[in-house]
Design a protein around this motif. Sequence first.
Motif, PDB file in Angstrom:
ATOM      1  N   TRP A 209       0.838  -1.296   0.084  1.00  0.00           N
ATOM      2  CA  TRP A 209      -0.078   0.027   0.008  1.00  0.00           C
ATOM      3  C   TRP A 209       1.012   1.243   0.104  1.00  0.00           C
ATOM      4  O   TRP A 209       2.236   1.296   0.071  1.00  0.00           O
ATOM      5  CB  TRP A 209      -0.944  -0.037   1.172  1.00  0.00           C
ATOM      6  N   LYS A 210       0.248   2.352  -0.171  1.00  0.00           N
ATOM      7  CA  LYS A 210       0.966   3.761   0.151  1.00  0.00           C
ATOM      8  C   LYS A 210       0.641   4.260   1.246  1.00  0.00           C
ATOM      9  O   LYS A 210      -0.639   4.168   1.956  1.00  0.00           O
ATOM     10  CB  LYS A 210       0.618   4.486  -1.290  1.00  0.00           C
ATOM     11  N   TYR A 211       1.162   5.526   1.569  1.00  0.00           N
ATOM     12  CA  TYR A 211       0.684   6.238   2.735  1.00  0.00           C
ATOM     13  C   TYR A 211       1.002   7.721   2.520  1.00  0.00           C
ATOM     14  O   TYR A 211       1.862   8.113   1.870  1.00  0.00           O
ATOM     15  CB  TYR A 211       1.334   5.873   4.085  1.00  0.00           C
ATOM     16  N   LEU A 212       0.217   8.655   3.109  1.00  0.00           N
ATOM     17  CA  LEU A 212       0.255   9.867   2.937  1.00  0.00           C
ATOM     18  C   LEU A 212       0.211  10.482   4.504  1.00  0.00           C
ATOM     19  O   LEU A 212      -0.990  10.621   5.112  1.00  0.00           O
ATOM     20  CB  LEU A 212      -0.655  10.798   2.454  1.00  0.00           C
ATOM     21  N   ILE A 213       1.089  10.856   5.176  1.00  0.00           N
ATOM     22  CA  ILE A 213       1.120  10.887   6.678  1.00  0.00           C
ATOM     23  C   ILE A 213       1.902  12.275   7.219  1.00  0.00           C
ATOM     24  O   ILE A 213       3.020  12.477   6.736  1.00  0.00           O
ATOM     25  CB  ILE A 213       2.034   9.826   7.470  1.00  0.00           C
ATOM     26  N   ARG A 214       1.109  13.167   7.926  1.00  0.00           N
ATOM     27  CA  ARG A 214       1.453  14.550   8.082  1.00  0.00           C
ATOM     28  C   ARG A 214       2.588  14.270   9.051  1.00  0.00           C
ATOM     29  O   ARG A 214       2.478  13.466   9.991  1.00  0.00           O
ATOM     30  CB  ARG A 214       0.574  15.198   8.628  1.00  0.00           C
ATOM     31  N   ILE A 215       3.546  14.947   9.004  1.00  0.00           N
ATOM     32  CA  ILE A 215       4.567  14.766   9.845  1.00  0.00           C
ATOM     33  C   ILE A 215       4.892  16.115  10.869  1.00  0.00           C
ATOM     34  O   ILE A 215       4.701  17.408  10.255  1.00  0.00           O
ATOM     35  CB  ILE A 215       6.014  14.027   9.154  1.00  0.00           C
ATOM     36  N   LYS A 216       5.619  16.145  11.971  1.00  0.00           N
ATOM     37  CA  LYS A 216       5.946  17.354  12.608  1.00  0.00           C
ATOM     38  C   LYS A 216       6.796  18.226  12.134  1.00  0.00           C
ATOM     39  O   LYS A 216       7.871  17.820  11.359  1.00  0.00           O
ATOM     40  CB  LYS A 216       6.436  16.928  14.008  1.00  0.00           C
ATOM     41  N   ASP A 217       6.759  19.546  12.398  1.00  0.00           N
ATOM     42  CA  ASP A 217       7.604  20.508  11.978  1.00  0.00           C
ATOM     43  C   ASP A 217       8.868  20.601  12.452  1.00  0.00           C
ATOM     44  O   ASP A 217       8.986  20.591  13.700  1.00  0.00           O
ATOM     45  CB  ASP A 217       6.953  21.904  12.341  1.00  0.00           C
ATOM     46  N   HIS A 218       9.967  20.465  11.467  1.00  0.00           N
ATOM     47  CA  HIS A 218      11.250  20.183  12.147  1.00  0.00           C
ATOM     48  C   HIS A 218      11.480  21.115  12.857  1.00  0.00           C
ATOM     49  O   HIS A 218      12.712  20.971  13.653  1.00  0.00           O
ATOM     50  CB  HIS A 218      12.133  19.720  10.790  1.00  0.00           C
ATOM     51  N   SER A 219      11.054  22.520  12.627  1.00  0.00           N
ATOM     52  CA  SER A 219      11.549  23.749  13.454  1.00  0.00           C
ATOM     53  C   SER A 219      10.972  23.648  14.732  1.00  0.00           C
ATOM     54  O   SER A 219      11.426  24.461  15.683  1.00  0.00           O
ATOM     55  CB  SER A 219      11.482  24.991  12.500  1.00  0.00           C
ATOM     56  N   ALA A 220      10.007  23.177  14.876  1.00  0.00           N
ATOM     57  CA  ALA A 220       9.295  23.045  16.246  1.00  0.00           C
ATOM     58  C   ALA A 220       9.443  21.892  17.135  1.00  0.00           C
ATOM     59  O   ALA A 220       9.109  21.990  18.115  1.00  0.00           O
ATOM     60  CB  ALA A 220       7.931  23.572  16.081  1.00  0.00           C
ATOM     61  N   TYR A 221       9.745  20.713  16.553  1.00  0.00           N
ATOM     62  CA  TYR A 221       9.732  19.358  17.450  1.00  0.00           C
ATOM     63  C   TYR A 221      11.341  18.865  17.194  1.00  0.00           C
ATOM     64  O   TYR A 221      11.902  19.026  16.053  1.00  0.00           O
ATOM     65  CB  TYR A 221       8.708  18.547  16.781  1.00  0.00           C
ATOM     66  N   SER A 222      11.696  18.392  18.194  1.00  0.00           N
ATOM     67  CA  SER A 222      12.970  17.845  18.159  1.00  0.00           C
ATOM     68  C   SER A 222      12.926  16.373  18.102  1.00  0.00           C
ATOM     69  O   SER A 222      13.973  15.816  18.060  1.00  0.00           O
ATOM     70  CB  SER A 222      13.934  18.297  19.447  1.00  0.00           C
ATOM     71  N   ASN A 223      11.894  15.963  17.949  1.00  0.00           N
ATOM     72  CA  ASN A 223      11.873  14.350  17.862  1.00  0.00           C
ATOM     73  C   ASN A 223      11.097  13.679  16.695  1.00  0.00           C
ATOM     74  O   ASN A 223      10.749  12.787  16.815  1.00  0.00           O
ATOM     75  CB  ASN A 223      11.044  13.627  19.276  1.00  0.00           C
ATOM     76  N   GLY A 224      10.950  14.328  15.948  1.00  0.00           N
ATOM     77  CA  GLY A 224      10.120  14.158  14.526  1.00  0.00           C
ATOM     78  C   GLY A 224      11.135  13.428  13.530  1.00  0.00           C
ATOM     79  O   GLY A 224      12.236  13.389  13.925  1.00  0.00           O
ATOM     80  N   ILE A 225      10.406  12.782  12.558  1.00  0.00           N
ATOM     81  CA  ILE A 225      11.268  12.203  11.570  1.00  0.00           C
ATOM     82  C   ILE A 225      12.127  13.300  10.800  1.00  0.00           C
ATOM     83  O   ILE A 225      13.265  12.797  10.424  1.00  0.00           O
ATOM     84  CB  ILE A 225      10.364  11.623  10.657  1.00  0.00           C
TER      85      ILE A 225
END
Length: 241
Positions: A209-225
């Motif tokens: 399958w495919k996915y479209l996942i919203r991810i955390k803003d890299h400038s506001a979160y230090s633990n995101g992808i």
Amino acid sequence: MKNNPKELRETLLSLIHDLKNGPGEHIRKPGVDFVRNRKLPFEKMIISILGMEGSSLTNEILSQYGCSMNVASAAAFVQQRAKIKHTALESLFHSFAQRTTVDSLFKGYRLLAVDGSDIHIPTNKTDLDSLYQSKDGRKLYNLLHLNALYDIKRHTYEDAIVLKGHLSNENRALTDMVDRSMMKTPALIIADRGYEAYNNMAHIQERGWKYLIRIKDHSAYSNGILHGFELPSEEEFDVDC
């Protein structure tokens, strides 16, 4: 099939009848429960549960069956309901979804949105797995957590997992629903940033399958992808992988 109300009702009643005549895995004591002729047989119980709204149990029974000396009591309803395993409704849900599926695709994919939502249930102070306390420390309440896969094109639910609040894990629920899906058509999973996890992506990819996942803003979160990635400084940009 054509999903008109009459055909949907006939399909639902047929599946409930199949549940009753099955091997008995959805009844707590097969060969004992629902053998005698009672006011609330198995099929009638399932239909009653599905048709309930927001009233008290007594009012629900009166609304469904009318005012009569022969109407079953609320206590009798509870006793009959206790004889049915929760797997009965789970099996009915999946069977109904499978029988009424008419693929409505976007470029060859089913569009499935996943999300979770809390459900308030009557307060039970002994059920610690679902018990919460309000911020002011005065009120106790209980929550279940619903995790659902929703088909955006068909406007129907493909799957759902309900757990007690403290036992809920949205990421685990998503991977469980992906892994157990019987769908043969590929899907595109759409999710918000609460589902940002490599493990979720791996399970979806394993299904093809495919996915479209919203991810955390890299400038506001230090633990995101995105943390640690070397990305352009522009407010908007595209990156080809």
